[in-house]
Design an enzyme around this catalytic site. Structure first.
Site, PDB file in Angstrom:
ATOM      1  N   HIS A  82       0.719  -1.726  -0.048  1.00 16.93           N
ATOM      2  CA  HIS A  82       0.198   0.092  -0.757  1.00 16.93           C
ATOM      3  C   HIS A  82       0.843   1.073   0.006  1.00 16.93           C
ATOM      4  O   HIS A  82       1.819   1.313   0.252  1.00 16.93           O
ATOM      5  CB  HIS A  82      -1.014  -0.238   0.971  1.00 16.93           C
ATOM      6  CG  HIS A  82      -1.839   0.913   1.036  1.00 16.93           C
ATOM      7  ND1 HIS A  82      -2.687   1.557   0.345  1.00 16.93           N
ATOM      8  CD2 HIS A  82      -1.818   2.473   1.926  1.00 16.93           C
ATOM      9  CE1 HIS A  82      -3.255   2.781   0.558  1.00 16.93           C
ATOM     10  NE2 HIS A  82      -2.856   3.129   1.938  1.00 16.93           N
ATOM     11  N   ASP A 161     -14.567   2.539   8.389  1.00 16.65           N
ATOM     12  CA  ASP A 161     -13.898   3.792   7.672  1.00 16.65           C
ATOM     13  C   ASP A 161     -14.166   4.306   5.752  1.00 16.65           C
ATOM     14  O   ASP A 161     -13.223   5.890   6.014  1.00 16.65           O
ATOM     15  CB  ASP A 161     -12.515   2.553   6.573  1.00 16.65           C
ATOM     16  CG  ASP A 161     -11.557   3.699   6.244  1.00 16.65           C
ATOM     17  OD1 ASP A 161     -10.696   4.401   6.882  1.00 16.65           O
ATOM     18  OD2 ASP A 161     -10.900   3.395   5.533  1.00 16.65           O
ATOM     19  N   ARG A 168     -12.750  12.589   7.563  1.00 20.94           N
ATOM     20  CA  ARG A 168     -12.754  13.473   8.197  1.00 20.94           C
ATOM     21  C   ARG A 168     -12.105  13.720   6.606  1.00 20.94           C
ATOM     22  O   ARG A 168     -11.251  15.524   6.985  1.00 20.94           O
ATOM     23  CB  ARG A 168     -11.269  12.268   8.305  1.00 20.94           C
ATOM     24  CG  ARG A 168     -11.319  11.761   9.514  1.00 20.94           C
ATOM     25  CD  ARG A 168     -10.078  10.040   9.415  1.00 20.94           C
ATOM     26  NE  ARG A 168      -8.619  10.245   9.005  1.00 20.94           N
ATOM     27  CZ  ARG A 168      -7.979  10.045   8.488  1.00 20.94           C
ATOM     28  NH1 ARG A 168      -8.718   8.550   8.068  1.00 20.94           N
ATOM     29  NH2 ARG A 168      -6.890   9.965   8.295  1.00 20.94           N
ATOM     30  N   SER A 183      -7.044   3.759   9.532  1.00 17.50           N
ATOM     31  CA  SER A 183      -7.774   3.990   8.950  1.00 17.50           C
ATOM     32  C   SER A 183      -6.974   2.773   6.737  1.00 17.50           C
ATOM     33  O   SER A 183      -7.910   1.996   6.292  1.00 17.50           O
ATOM     34  CB  SER A 183      -7.415   5.219   8.011  1.00 17.50           C
ATOM     35  OG  SER A 183      -8.246   5.377   6.654  1.00 17.50           O
ATOM     36  N   LYS A 187      -7.547  -2.284   6.143  1.00 13.81           N
ATOM     37  CA  LYS A 187      -8.482  -2.518   5.037  1.00 13.81           C
ATOM     38  C   LYS A 187      -7.121  -3.190   4.558  1.00 13.81           C
ATOM     39  O   LYS A 187      -7.548  -4.550   3.903  1.00 13.81           O
ATOM     40  CB  LYS A 187      -8.370  -1.464   3.779  1.00 13.81           C
ATOM     41  CG  LYS A 187      -9.424  -0.176   4.127  1.00 13.81           C
ATOM     42  CD  LYS A 187      -9.046   0.714   3.227  1.00 13.81           C
ATOM     43  CE  LYS A 187      -8.274   1.456   3.698  1.00 13.81           C
ATOM     44  NZ  LYS A 187      -7.979   3.280   3.365  1.00 13.81           N
TER      45      LYS A 187
HETATM   46  N1  URA Z   1      -5.014   6.035   3.045  1.00 13.05           N
HETATM   47  C1  URA Z   1      -5.861   5.496   3.491  1.00 13.05           C
HETATM   48  O1  URA Z   1      -6.875   4.805   3.178  1.00 13.05           O
HETATM   49  N2  URA Z   1      -6.567   5.899   4.591  1.00 13.05           N
HETATM   50  C2  URA Z   1      -6.301   7.401   5.481  1.00 13.05           C
HETATM   51  O2  URA Z   1      -6.386   7.631   6.165  1.00 13.05           O
HETATM   52  C3  URA Z   1      -5.100   8.709   4.758  1.00 13.05           C
HETATM   53  C4  URA Z   1      -4.694   7.259   3.625  1.00 13.05           C
END
Ligand code: URA
Length: 436
Positions: A82, A161, A168, A183, A187
């Protein structure tokens, strides 16, 4: 329990416990806690922070708000990667086939995404017929046979999320370490991999502009990952200029293919070698950095990674001819050069602004249902530190119309800072953080 009490507790610097965090996330996901109270909580967390146990509990509560992908049908080590976001980030296109050739499997879920270009899925749709709408059993079969697959997300992963991130975004609370960690990790945990490698960006275009904040974020990500029972490694990298030279969907695919053919050596390849090295080491197929790098380099010099990429495109229904002949990828009808206004050295390239050029040309999406033009974008001819003569091209704009090309070239020129003295680039890879 009352949400107002929890907000007050966090506002005054208290520590929320597991029961309180779970109650809050369940209530927010179900709609019994309204946005205005959750907004206040996010701001309280933004200012007061969360300790590592709270961050872990928040991550797990968000993970438990939805489904998890079961990867038990895939043999061997499963890895995932990621990035916290970057202009020109086409890493997955290169990294997945390289790593798969070394024997570590990647079962990736990807999105279309908003922003300067599309997500990985959009980029891959440059191959006619390519589809990421794969059923779960076909997805698992493909990972076993080809070594990797990239699917669009169908299962309901982390609905908490989804809701919280949108909140946010409009309450100026994105750049909070515990909120970013929970967050990202909820995932990644839901997607099921054993080894998770994270590219944490720092610099002008990143959430964490200061290097020490990026390292703090990296340490918290790896620590919470370890608490959740996964091997997480974070690589902190510079985002003071776009990654690679291409920004735009098909243009990025073309650049990734050039790298897979061994015709590109730059920051993009360096990033893939660094991330890949961590995956091979954590996945137990290489014992040290040097041998991991050598294995990864060999996948390119032997042509194996390019062949693996073609097999992947075919497995997902795509026409792989363009893998061998990139002129078959979508091409924009008009190009324009952006000449340097003065001679000197490239001191800075404002990555976010280059992204906006791609948006202006139609290569990105402002709203989730917007159409995207796969052919348009920018190819930089100069990167930070390069010498440039007055009038020399800084980059090429690929556009749909003459007018868009002209305006794009003006915009691109304004992204560059040209300075008279030679510039020394700071190291692109800032460091690697492992969960201890
Ligand atoms: N990427 C995400 O998935 N969440 C965040 O809060 C910041 C970057």
């Amino acid at each position: 329990m009352r949400m107002s009490d929890l907000i007050q507790k966090k506002r005054d610097g208290g520590v929320l416990d597991r029961r309180e965090i779970r109650w809050m996330i369940e209530g927010y996901t179900a709609g019994t806690i309204p946005d205005y109270q959750m907004s206040a909580m996010c701001m309280a967390i933004f200012y007061q922070g969360m300790d590592i146990q709270e961050t872990y509990e928040l991550t797990m509560a968000m993970l438990d708000s939805g489904d998890r992908i079961d990867l038990s049908g895939i043999s061997g080590v499963k890895a995932d990667k990621h990035s916290t976001g970057g202009v020109g980030d086409k890493t997955s296109l290169l990294l997945c086939p390289m790593v798969a050739c070394c024997g570590v499997k990647l079962a990736k879920l990807s999105g279309r995404g908003l922003g300067h270009t599309g997500g990985t899925i959009d980029k891959l749709e440059s191959f006619p017929g390519f589809s990421t709408a794969i059923a779960e059993d076909a997805f698992i079969r493909q990972v076993n046979e080809v070594g990797f697959a990239i699917a669009g997300q169908t299962a309901q992963l982390c609905p908490a999320d989804k809701k919280l991130y949108a909140l946010r975004d409009v309450t100026a609370t994105v750049a909070s370490r515990p909120l970013i960690v929970s967050s990202i990790l909820c995932k990644k945990l839901a997607a099921g991999a054993d080894v998770i490698v994270l590219d944490v960006k720092t610099g002008s275009g990143a959430f964490m502009q200061r290097e020490e904040d990026a390292f703090d974020l990296a340490r918290t990500l790896t620590e919470v990952g370890r608490m959740a029972g996964r091997k997480v490694v974070a690589v902190v990298t510079d985002m003071d200029e776009p990654l690679g030279n291409a920004v735009g969907n098909a243009l990025e695919v073309k650049e990734a293919l050039a790298a897979l053919r061994g015709e590109y050596r730059g920051d993009l390849l360096e990033l893939c070698l660094t991330l890949g090295t961590q995956i091979l080491r954590e996945g137990g197929v290489a014992s040290d950095d040097a041998s991991a790098r050598e294995m990864l380099e060999r996948t390119i010099s032997s042509g194996a990674a390019l062949e693996r990429f073609a097999a992947f495109v075919r497995a997902q229904g795509g026409d792989a001819s363009a893998v061998y002949d990139p002129s078959l990828l979508p091409q924009a009808p008009v190009t324009a050069e952006a000449p340097a206004p003065a001679g000197g050295y490239v001191g800075r390239i404002h990555a976010e602004d280059v992204g906006l050029v791609s948006m202006h040309l139609g290569g990105g999406r402002a709203a989730k249902d917007d159409d995207i033009d796969l052919a348009v974008g920018v190819v930089l001819k100069k990167k930070v530190g390069d010498a440039v003569a007055a009038g020399e091209s800084l980059g090429t704009v690929h556009a749909r119309t003459e007018e868009a090309a002209r305006r794009g070239a003006d915009m691109l020129r304004a992204c560059f800072e040209i300075v008279p003295e030679k510039v020394t680039r700071s190291p692109f890879i800032k460091g690697v953080v492992r969960g201890e």
